[in-house]
Design a protein around this motif. Structure first.
Motif, mmCIF file in Angstrom:
data_model
loop_
_atom_site.group_PDB
_atom_site.id
_atom_site.type_symbol
_atom_site.label_atom_id
_atom_site.label_comp_id
_atom_site.label_asym_id
_atom_site.label_seq_id
_atom_site.Cartn_x
_atom_site.Cartn_y
_atom_site.Cartn_z
ATOM 1 N N VAL A 40 -27.559 5.567 12.248
ATOM 2 C CA VAL A 40 -26.848 6.306 11.641
ATOM 3 C C VAL A 40 -25.644 4.559 12.910
ATOM 4 N N THR A 41 -26.087 3.451 11.628
ATOM 5 C CA THR A 41 -25.307 2.500 11.974
ATOM 6 C C THR A 41 -23.717 1.929 11.541
ATOM 7 N N THR A 42 -22.964 2.016 11.536
ATOM 8 C CA THR A 42 -22.419 1.158 10.301
ATOM 9 C C THR A 42 -21.791 -0.493 10.078
ATOM 10 N N GLY A 43 -21.718 -0.482 9.153
ATOM 11 C CA GLY A 43 -20.907 -1.990 9.410
ATOM 12 C C GLY A 43 -20.140 -2.019 9.883
ATOM 13 N N GLY A 44 -19.946 -3.499 10.420
ATOM 14 C CA GLY A 44 -18.659 -3.943 10.966
ATOM 15 C C GLY A 44 -18.442 -5.453 10.910
ATOM 16 N N THR A 45 -17.741 -6.210 11.133
ATOM 17 C CA THR A 45 -17.552 -7.194 11.239
ATOM 18 C C THR A 45 -17.064 -8.102 12.475
ATOM 19 N N VAL A 46 -16.867 -9.650 12.515
ATOM 20 C CA VAL A 46 -16.756 -10.367 14.144
ATOM 21 C C VAL A 46 -15.750 -9.915 14.785
ATOM 22 N N ASN A 47 -14.602 -9.421 14.295
ATOM 23 C CA ASN A 47 -14.198 -8.364 15.016
ATOM 24 C C ASN A 47 -13.621 -6.806 15.084
ATOM 25 N N THR A 48 -14.178 -6.489 14.426
ATOM 26 C CA THR A 48 -14.431 -4.769 14.211
ATOM 27 C C THR A 48 -15.594 -4.309 15.001
ATOM 28 N N PHE A 57 -21.926 10.156 15.166
ATOM 29 C CA PHE A 57 -23.050 12.004 15.264
ATOM 30 C C PHE A 57 -21.980 12.814 15.823
ATOM 31 N N ILE A 58 -22.710 14.285 15.739
ATOM 32 C CA ILE A 58 -22.100 15.213 15.965
ATOM 33 C C ILE A 58 -21.736 15.478 16.915
ATOM 34 N N ASP A 59 -20.242 16.076 17.878
ATOM 35 C CA ASP A 59 -20.810 16.402 19.297
ATOM 36 C C ASP A 59 -21.104 17.559 19.485
ATOM 37 N N LYS A 60 -20.840 18.056 20.868
ATOM 38 C CA LYS A 60 -21.701 19.170 20.781
ATOM 39 C C LYS A 60 -20.952 20.774 20.490
ATOM 40 N N ASP A 61 -19.646 20.237 20.035
ATOM 41 C CA ASP A 61 -18.384 20.783 19.275
ATOM 42 C C ASP A 61 -18.815 21.377 17.855
ATOM 43 N N GLY A 62 -19.694 20.255 17.498
ATOM 44 C CA GLY A 62 -19.889 20.404 16.028
ATOM 45 C C GLY A 62 -18.941 19.444 15.335
ATOM 46 N N GLN A 63 -18.389 18.600 16.195
ATOM 47 C CA GLN A 63 -17.357 17.701 14.952
ATOM 48 C C GLN A 63 -17.530 16.336 15.124
ATOM 49 N N LYS A 64 -17.903 15.693 14.324
ATOM 50 C CA LYS A 64 -17.627 14.365 13.822
ATOM 51 C C LYS A 64 -17.468 13.263 14.243
ATOM 52 N N GLN A 65 -17.621 12.869 14.782
ATOM 53 C CA GLN A 65 -17.834 11.537 16.085
ATOM 54 C C GLN A 65 -18.544 9.996 15.831
ATOM 55 N N LYS A 66 -17.391 9.212 16.201
ATOM 56 C CA LYS A 66 -18.078 8.269 16.990
ATOM 57 C C LYS A 66 -18.419 6.974 17.845
ATOM 58 N N ASP A 107 -19.367 9.418 4.025
ATOM 59 C CA ASP A 107 -17.904 8.519 3.797
ATOM 60 C C ASP A 107 -18.563 7.237 4.739
ATOM 61 N N GLU A 108 -19.825 7.013 5.340
ATOM 62 C CA GLU A 108 -20.070 6.133 5.639
ATOM 63 C C GLU A 108 -20.366 5.416 4.682
ATOM 64 N N LEU A 109 -20.201 4.048 5.273
ATOM 65 C CA LEU A 109 -21.212 2.656 4.859
ATOM 66 C C LEU A 109 -22.585 2.868 5.434
ATOM 67 N N TYR A 110 -23.707 2.179 5.355
ATOM 68 C CA TYR A 110 -24.944 1.695 6.162
ATOM 69 C C TYR A 110 -25.546 1.278 5.775
ATOM 70 N N PRO A 111 -25.394 -0.424 6.357
ATOM 71 C CA PRO A 111 -25.711 -1.223 5.589
ATOM 72 C C PRO A 111 -27.560 -1.383 5.044
ATOM 73 N N ASN A 112 -27.734 -0.800 7.191
ATOM 74 C CA ASN A 112 -29.350 -1.080 7.218
ATOM 75 C C ASN A 112 -30.363 0.192 5.809
#
Ligand code: P53
Length: 486
Positions: free
Chosen positions: A34-42, A48-57, A76-81
């Protein structure tokens, strides 16, 4: 050259960074799924879905699942693992390449959630057990000794959701169940085991200005892992007295930036908190004197039972293993000249150069570290990760001229040679990411470590085709000549 004829030359990977096949054959999820890709500075983000049912990261580093939230994979996210380098389906081809290089040892990890998908099943997942049996058998047939990390940052996600990240004593028995299964299952196939990869990251990478609550959680997390590790050592030795079970520490060599006594003391305390705290408990079987000072600094009060202390005493490790990539300079003075990486890597050391990801290139720091820890524990040592994450260019004819990587390894091997010459009992060296894989810190493919190139890219494209870099031929020569021909 000083390397003994049975020195373990090799390389290392981790399940979550190379296997892929994240939802295949009954495997359960881990945080990396459930972890997306990043870069050296992102930063990499956890979804996850929060307690109100909203998509969050939220950023992976320092992540804690909010109350009432559930981990989730978003379309709509890319999960390299998820795909890694698909070692799951390429292991035969990959092991053949390692054999061609002359590997004596290959370090890999078992994905806990392939064996117990949610961590709480009573029976293990047969398909998961079969996969690792096939891999270990393939290695044995190639004359390569497996070195197996039992946990490499991949607690089953269901457990993390239910019990927090190692915030419950329950983890100790669940880990015990898992290790008992694999120790029995792979008896005769595996001899060398590591209980927790870079166990000290929990405390070492916690910023000094974190809240008391964060320190409380970090030290408690570690305590449960120490007991789990000590139980594993005892269980392993009972199942097979020949098992060699080690700790695994993220080895960073810390230097004071100035000669100000404040800096000297600060540096000493950094070693205690960041490096020695875990090694001391796992190698000496008890908490060091300075532990009380560290806990007091942040009003930490731990759940530690009398029985836990007995377990720690009876479960000391047989060997000390560590990763080494860099040194870091630290100071109490205000200093703006910091090194930027995907996390804070201290202030700039004017005597060193840095990788493209801000990691100090410091081969002598490896010898310094070897001397310090051998003097402290007098246990056999292995460097189980070392390497240069770098951009590689594939030439038109397919060749890859990674002389920078060769230079890096050559310099580090020379320092290991000196350490052995001094009498330090260094028995093995497994370079990190001997085959390109997903970076743990940034989730990138383009931060490459391998002798073997994998055609896989950060946008998710690629054929997964393997090819040999110049360093492949170089390392083959090094192993063939047992470290003579550098
Ligand atoms: P990546 C930070 C500092 C030193 C070692 O790291 C670290 C980390 C975490 O990023 O982790 C170890 O992939 C770890 C491996 C990891 C490797 O170092 O961020 O045990 O899983 O891949 C290299 O370049």
């Amino acid at each position: 050259m000083t390397f003994s004829k049975d020195f373990y030359w090799g390389g290392a990977v981790a399940a979550n960074q190379c296997e892929g096949a994240w939802n295949v054959d009954g495997r359960g999820m881990a945080r990396t799924d459930v972890t997306t890709g990043g870069t050296v500075n992102t930063p990499r983000m956890v979804t996850f879905i929060d307690k109100d049912g909203q998509k969050q990261k939220l950023p992976n580093h320092g992540f804690k699942l909010p109350e009432g939230a559930h981990f989730a994979v978003f379309d709509d996210e890319l999960y390299p693992n998820h795909d890694g380098i698909d070692f799951y389906h390429h292991y035969k081809e990959d092991i053949a390449l390692l054999k061609e290089m002359g590997f004596k040892m290959f370090r890999l990890s078992i994905s806990w959630s392939r064996i117990y998908p949610t961590g709480e099943e009573t029976e293990p997942n047969q398909a998961g057990l079969d996969f690792y049996r096939n891999v270990f058998t393939e290695l044995r047939n190639a004359g390569i000794e497996p070195l197996v990390s039992i946990w490499h940052f991949d607690t089953p996600l269901a457990l993390e959701e239910k019990y927090g990240d190692w915030q419950d004593r329950k983890y100790i028995e669940l880990y015990e169940k898992y290790v008992t299964t694999i120790f029995k299952e792979y008896k005769g196939l595996v001899k060398y085991w590591l209980t927790f990869n870079e166990i000290n990251n929990t405390i070492n990478f916690l910023p000094d200005d974190a809240s008391d609550e964060a320190f409380q959680e970090a030290y408690q997390h570690l305590h449960y892992q120490f007991v789990a590790s000590a139980r594993a050592v005892q269980i392993g030795h009972a199942i097979d007295p020949d098992y060699q079970i080690g700790c695994m520490i993220c080895g960073i060599t810390y230097y004071p930036l100035t000669s100000d006594p404040e800096d000297i003391l600060f540096n000493r305390y950094k070693w205690e908190k960041g490096i020695f705290y875990c090694g001391d408990v796992q190698c000496k079987g008890k908490y060091p004197t300075y532990a009380k000072r560290l806990w007091k600094e942040h009003n930490v009060e731990l759940d530690i039972t009398e029985q836990d202390l007995v377990e720690l005493k009876n479960g000391t490790v047989d060997l000390y293993t560590f990763s080494y990539y860099m040194s870091q300079s630290i100071t109490t003075h205000k200093n703006e000249d910091t090194v930027s990486g995907n996390m804070s890597f201290g202030v700039r050391n004017p005597y060193l150069t840095y990788s493209d990801w801000g990691w100090a290139l410091d081969p002598q720091g490896l010898r310094y570290y070897l001397e310090v820890v051998y003097d402290r524990y007098e246990l056999p040592l292995m460097v189980v990760e070392n390497g240069l994450g770098a951009f590689d260019t594939v030439e038109e004819d397919g060749s890859i001229h990674d002389d920078y990587r060769i230079d890096y390894y050559r310099a580090h091997i020379k320092e290991m040679d000196k350490a052995i010459e001094e009498g330090i009992d260094l028995i093995g060296y497994t370079t990190w990411g001997c085959i390109d894989l997903v970076s743990a810190g940034t989730g990138e493919m383009r931060k490459r470590y391998g002798f073997i190139y994998v055609d896989k890219h950060d946008d998710g494209t690629g054929t997964m085709k393997r090819s040999k870099k110049d360093s492949f031929y170089w390392y083959k020569k090094v192993i063939e000549s047992n470290g003579e021909n550098l």
